[in-house]
Design a protein around this motif. Structure first.
Motif, PDB file in Angstrom:
ATOM      1  N   THR A  31     -20.360 -11.334   6.719  1.00 12.82           N
ATOM      2  CA  THR A  31     -21.333 -12.418   6.711  1.00 12.82           C
ATOM      3  C   THR A  31     -20.611 -13.754   6.762  1.00 12.82           C
ATOM      4  O   THR A  31     -19.431 -13.854   6.433  1.00 12.82           O
ATOM      5  CB  THR A  31     -22.198 -12.362   5.440  1.00 12.82           C
ATOM      6  OG1 THR A  31     -21.343 -12.422   4.291  1.00 12.82           O
ATOM      7  CG2 THR A  31     -23.000 -11.068   5.397  1.00 12.82           C
ATOM      8  N   ASP A  33     -18.965 -17.119   5.972  1.00 13.42           N
ATOM      9  CA  ASP A  33     -18.234 -17.636   4.801  1.00 13.42           C
ATOM     10  C   ASP A  33     -17.625 -16.531   3.936  1.00 13.42           C
ATOM     11  O   ASP A  33     -16.996 -16.831   2.921  1.00 13.42           O
ATOM     12  CB  ASP A  33     -19.122 -18.532   3.925  1.00 13.42           C
ATOM     13  CG  ASP A  33     -19.562 -19.789   4.649  1.00 13.42           C
ATOM     14  OD1 ASP A  33     -18.775 -20.253   5.493  1.00 13.42           O
ATOM     15  OD2 ASP A  33     -20.668 -20.284   4.380  1.00 13.42           O
ATOM     16  N   GLN A  34     -17.761 -15.268   4.327  1.00 13.61           N
ATOM     17  CA  GLN A  34     -17.085 -14.199   3.599  1.00 13.61           C
ATOM     18  C   GLN A  34     -15.582 -14.292   3.862  1.00 13.61           C
ATOM     19  O   GLN A  34     -15.155 -14.483   4.998  1.00 13.61           O
ATOM     20  CB  GLN A  34     -17.607 -12.833   4.053  1.00 13.61           C
ATOM     21  CG  GLN A  34     -16.874 -11.650   3.421  1.00 13.61           C
ATOM     22  CD  GLN A  34     -17.415 -10.316   3.891  1.00 13.61           C
ATOM     23  OE1 GLN A  34     -18.562 -10.220   4.348  1.00 13.61           O
ATOM     24  NE2 GLN A  34     -16.599  -9.288   3.805  1.00 13.61           N
ATOM     25  N   GLU A  47      -7.360 -18.998   2.071  1.00 18.02           N
ATOM     26  CA  GLU A  47      -8.380 -18.022   2.434  1.00 18.02           C
ATOM     27  C   GLU A  47      -8.950 -18.349   3.799  1.00 18.02           C
ATOM     28  O   GLU A  47      -9.189 -19.515   4.124  1.00 18.02           O
ATOM     29  CB  GLU A  47      -9.504 -18.017   1.397  1.00 18.02           C
ATOM     30  CG  GLU A  47      -9.061 -17.491   0.030  1.00 18.02           C
ATOM     31  CD  GLU A  47     -10.212 -17.458  -0.954  1.00 18.02           C
ATOM     32  OE1 GLU A  47     -11.228 -18.124  -0.669  1.00 18.02           O
ATOM     33  OE2 GLU A  47     -10.114 -16.786  -1.994  1.00 18.02           O
ATOM     34  N   PRO A  49     -12.203 -17.713   5.904  1.00 15.71           N
ATOM     35  CA  PRO A  49     -13.566 -17.176   5.848  1.00 15.71           C
ATOM     36  C   PRO A  49     -14.110 -16.889   7.244  1.00 15.71           C
ATOM     37  O   PRO A  49     -13.626 -17.416   8.253  1.00 15.71           O
ATOM     38  CB  PRO A  49     -14.346 -18.304   5.175  1.00 15.71           C
ATOM     39  CG  PRO A  49     -13.637 -19.547   5.631  1.00 15.71           C
ATOM     40  CD  PRO A  49     -12.180 -19.186   5.783  1.00 15.71           C
ATOM     41  N   ASP A  53     -21.879 -14.529  10.993  1.00 13.34           N
ATOM     42  CA  ASP A  53     -22.123 -13.108  10.779  1.00 13.34           C
ATOM     43  C   ASP A  53     -21.592 -12.326  11.979  1.00 13.34           C
ATOM     44  O   ASP A  53     -21.614 -12.813  13.115  1.00 13.34           O
ATOM     45  CB  ASP A  53     -23.618 -12.836  10.621  1.00 13.34           C
ATOM     46  CG  ASP A  53     -24.194 -13.532   9.395  1.00 13.34           C
ATOM     47  OD1 ASP A  53     -23.392 -13.942   8.533  1.00 13.34           O
ATOM     48  OD2 ASP A  53     -25.424 -13.673   9.308  1.00 13.34           O
ATOM     49  N   THR A 101     -27.345 -11.719  -3.001  1.00 12.02           N
ATOM     50  CA  THR A 101     -25.892 -11.557  -3.051  1.00 12.02           C
ATOM     51  C   THR A 101     -25.232 -12.937  -3.052  1.00 12.02           C
ATOM     52  O   THR A 101     -25.386 -13.709  -2.102  1.00 12.02           O
ATOM     53  CB  THR A 101     -25.387 -10.738  -1.854  1.00 12.02           C
ATOM     54  OG1 THR A 101     -26.002  -9.446  -1.888  1.00 12.02           O
ATOM     55  CG2 THR A 101     -23.878 -10.590  -1.916  1.00 12.02           C
ATOM     56  N   GLU A 103     -21.732 -15.347  -3.490  1.00 17.01           N
ATOM     57  CA  GLU A 103     -20.294 -15.295  -3.266  1.00 17.01           C
ATOM     58  C   GLU A 103     -19.545 -15.789  -4.504  1.00 17.01           C
ATOM     59  O   GLU A 103     -19.953 -16.753  -5.142  1.00 17.01           O
ATOM     60  CB  GLU A 103     -19.902 -16.152  -2.057  1.00 17.01           C
ATOM     61  CG  GLU A 103     -20.462 -15.644  -0.744  1.00 17.01           C
ATOM     62  CD  GLU A 103     -20.033 -16.533   0.420  1.00 17.01           C
ATOM     63  OE1 GLU A 103     -19.632 -17.686   0.148  1.00 17.01           O
ATOM     64  OE2 GLU A 103     -20.093 -16.083   1.578  1.00 17.01           O
ATOM     65  N   LEU A 105     -16.276 -17.549  -5.427  1.00 13.64           N
ATOM     66  CA  LEU A 105     -15.298 -18.366  -4.713  1.00 13.64           C
ATOM     67  C   LEU A 105     -14.196 -18.848  -5.647  1.00 13.64           C
ATOM     68  O   LEU A 105     -14.416 -19.057  -6.844  1.00 13.64           O
ATOM     69  CB  LEU A 105     -15.986 -19.584  -4.069  1.00 13.64           C
ATOM     70  CG  LEU A 105     -17.118 -19.308  -3.083  1.00 13.64           C
ATOM     71  CD1 LEU A 105     -17.703 -20.623  -2.600  1.00 13.64           C
ATOM     72  CD2 LEU A 105     -16.631 -18.482  -1.904  1.00 13.64           C
ATOM     73  N   GLN A 170     -11.953 -19.989  -1.295  1.00 11.70           N
ATOM     74  CA  GLN A 170     -11.939 -18.712  -0.593  1.00 11.70           C
ATOM     75  C   GLN A 170     -12.826 -17.707  -1.335  1.00 11.70           C
ATOM     76  O   GLN A 170     -12.874 -17.670  -2.557  1.00 11.70           O
ATOM     77  CB  GLN A 170     -10.507 -18.166  -0.508  1.00 11.70           C
ATOM     78  CG  GLN A 170     -10.391 -16.842   0.225  1.00 11.70           C
ATOM     79  CD  GLN A 170      -8.959 -16.391   0.373  1.00 11.70           C
ATOM     80  OE1 GLN A 170      -8.043 -17.193   0.230  1.00 11.70           O
ATOM     81  NE2 GLN A 170      -8.773 -15.120   0.655  1.00 11.70           N
ATOM     82  N   LYS A 171     -13.504 -16.888  -0.587  1.00 10.75           N
ATOM     83  CA  LYS A 171     -14.363 -15.871  -1.182  1.00 10.75           C
ATOM     84  C   LYS A 171     -13.503 -14.707  -1.667  1.00 10.75           C
ATOM     85  O   LYS A 171     -12.707 -14.149  -0.923  1.00 10.75           O
ATOM     86  CB  LYS A 171     -15.378 -15.376  -0.161  1.00 10.75           C
ATOM     87  CG  LYS A 171     -16.326 -14.306  -0.693  1.00 10.75           C
ATOM     88  CD  LYS A 171     -17.303 -13.873   0.380  1.00 10.75           C
ATOM     89  CE  LYS A 171     -18.204 -12.733  -0.101  1.00 10.75           C
ATOM     90  NZ  LYS A 171     -19.142 -12.308   0.955  1.00 10.75           N
ATOM     91  N   GLU A 174     -18.186 -10.610  -4.672  1.00  7.66           N
ATOM     92  CA  GLU A 174     -19.621 -10.805  -4.538  1.00  7.66           C
ATOM     93  C   GLU A 174     -20.309 -10.450  -5.853  1.00  7.66           C
ATOM     94  O   GLU A 174     -19.861  -9.566  -6.589  1.00  7.66           O
ATOM     95  CB  GLU A 174     -20.192  -9.941  -3.410  1.00  7.66           C
ATOM     96  CG  GLU A 174     -19.684 -10.323  -2.029  1.00  7.66           C
ATOM     97  CD  GLU A 174     -20.227  -9.410  -0.945  1.00  7.66           C
ATOM     98  OE1 GLU A 174     -20.828  -8.371  -1.307  1.00  7.66           O
ATOM     99  OE2 GLU A 174     -20.055  -9.725   0.251  1.00  7.66           O
TER     100      GLU A 174
END
Length: 491
Positions: A31, A33-34, A47, A49, A53, A101, A103, A105, A170-171, A174
């Motif tokens: 997804t 920004d993951q 990170e 991202p 998607d 869900t 994130e 971070l 950074q993610k 979750e």
């Protein structure tokens, strides 16, 4: 449409980087920004991202590969996930179990910090968490940052395991808000069955298995849904204890080898930074140490006389550090070169007095700064040092607490050190070492008296501070400590 996954632009002083951890595999749906991958430099963890998607269609550089800034390391195909239907189905129960869900971070890192390390996860995948509960600790080379839960819910996927290098924002995981651990369990179990073991052990357990040289096939999981726990890993590393007693001759060598075992653990980011800075100080300065000794009886008598009323009045204990800081501050006023620093070919003289106080913490030695010590009273100094020590012990020191400082005081005497040669805390030019107070026979007016004496050690950069100034500075501190009334009279 495909999108290239690139290494972020590296800081000016960083030539290359290393692919630390991929949090996705080819075919995984992602997804926007993951966090897809973590890139580690010698200073920070960055990170990368997802920009939209889609599905991961290629990974060009594996973990451990050396990469350059803006280098393409993977490909993301935008749109709906069609390459990994099994994973999509596995995720469906979790989504239907209720909740959004969210994130998890990495906090925004300070300006001088490029990356950080995931230190400790306090929640495993599938654990129920509450709002403001600390989920993970992020360690930089100076401070530890806590990441709290933003809502009640259940821990979802942990993208970056303990020890991974990460970047600001950074993610790393979750959180399924509003979900329950029971509702989320089927999704966790089905995903663990299908994935190659990522779901049957938490990141900390997987890291322990790696340290022990074990694979998931070597460990039998006894947790919920067959999850592997730390106890399972420990049990798998002790086969000799479960072996029949019918073979004592075979068990004896194993026990003998166990007494000579060794453990290899990676250095923490703080410890690596300390090592590099100490080595740099030794190699880049003309460091010299001069010594003196001080009679602590006047201060000890003064403290004994007023410590109770001082604590009652100011709600803080009267220790020795306030006298040390006051004496150092006055000496710095008289010897400006000691309160200066070298910047290239320039000498920078500071007209303020920020004293770094060396504090021992569980993570290592840090030097938070007591600012504007010339404007603080004895009680203010004691309270300031106490606050810094508590924050250091609890891992709450911030970058503002650590940055700056013109001069450092370190007190090895609290650990029993009688004499030492402290190393300069760059970019400062001097550091004062205090030591153990010990009764010694001293000649006073032709007679021998037993006095509480303490050695002082001043390490200084001879490029800026001459012998006359260094000795005069140390003698000034000695005189002020032996006659604390001079601190009040400013003489």
């Amino acid at each position: 449409m495909t999108t290239e996954i690139k290494v972020p632009v590296l800081p000016e002083s960083v030539a290359d980087a290393t692919v630390a951890t991929w949090h996705v595999q080819v075919g995984d749906s992602v997804t926007r920004d993951q966090v897809l991958v973590e890139i580690e430099t010698d200073k920070v963890v960055l990170e990368v991202p997802a920009t939209s998607d889609g599905v991961i269609t290629a990974i060009n550089e594996a973990e451990g590969a050396t990469v350059l800034g803006d280098q393409v390391i993977g490909v993301l195909s935008e749109g709906e996930a069609t390459a990994a239907p099994a994973k999509t189905e596995a995720a469906a129960p979790a989504a239907s179990s209720g909740g959004e869900t969210l994130e998890i971070l990495v906090p925004v890192l300070p300006e001088s910090v490029a990356d950080a390390t995931v230190a400790t996860w306090h929640a495993a995948e599938g654990d129920a968490v509450t709002r403001d509960q600390v989920l993970v600790e992020i360690e930089t080379d100076k401070v530890v940052l806590e990441v709290p839960a933003t809502a009640d819910g259940v821990m979802g996927k942990i993208i970056h395991a303990e020890g991974d290098t990460v970047l600001g924002q950074q993610k790393i995981g979750e959180l399924v808000a509003g979900a329950s651990a029971v509702a989320a369990a089927p999704a966790q179990a089905s995903e663990s069955d299908e994935a190659s073991g990522d779901g049957i052990a938490s990141p900390s357990v997987r890291r322990l298995m790696t340290e022990k040289g074990l694979s998931e096939a070597d460990v039998k999981g006894t947790g919920k849904g067959g999850r592997i726990t730390k106890e399972d890993v420990e049990a798998a590393t002790k086969p000799a204890a479960a072996a029949p007693t019918s073979a004592p001759t075979a068990a004896a060598p194993a026990a003998e080898q166990g007494e000579r075992s060794q453990k290899r653990v990676p250095m923490t980011r703080l410890r690596k930074t300390i090592a590099n800075r100490l080595l740099e100080a030794k190699n880049s300065t003309a460091m010299l140490t001069t010594f003196n000794e001080v009679n602590m009886k006047p201060i000890m008598d003064l403290r004994k006389q007023y410590k109770d009323v001082f604590e009652k009045t100011h709600d803080t204990r009267l220790g020795f550090m306030s006298f040390y800081v006051k004496a150092v501050t006055e000496a710095l006023k008289r010897f400006p070169a000691v309160n200066a620093s070298i910047d290239g070919d320039d000498i920078v003289y500071h007209n303020y007095f920020d004293i770094s106080i060396a504090v021992s913490t569980p993570r290592g030695l840090v030097t938070p700064v007591l600012r504007d010590s010339d404007q603080l009273s004895m009680a203010g100094i004691e309270q300031g040092i106490r606050d810094l020590a508590i924050k250091g012990r609890d891992g709450k020191l911030t970058m503002d607490d650590m940055q700056g400082g013109n001069f450092t005081i370190t007190n090895g005497g609290v650990f029993g050190s009688l004499l030492s040669t402290p190393i300069i805390n760059l970019p400062q030019t001097a550091i004062l070492g205090m030591h153990k107070i010990q009764d010694r026979p001293m000649a006073v007016d032709g007679k021998v008296e037993i006095l509480p004496m303490m050695y002082l050690a001043l390490s200084y950069d001879h490029r800026l501070i001459d012998g006359k100034e260094s000795v005069g500075f140390l003698v000034t501190i000695k005189e002020l400590l032996e006659d604390p009334t001079r601190l009040l009279l400013d003489i």
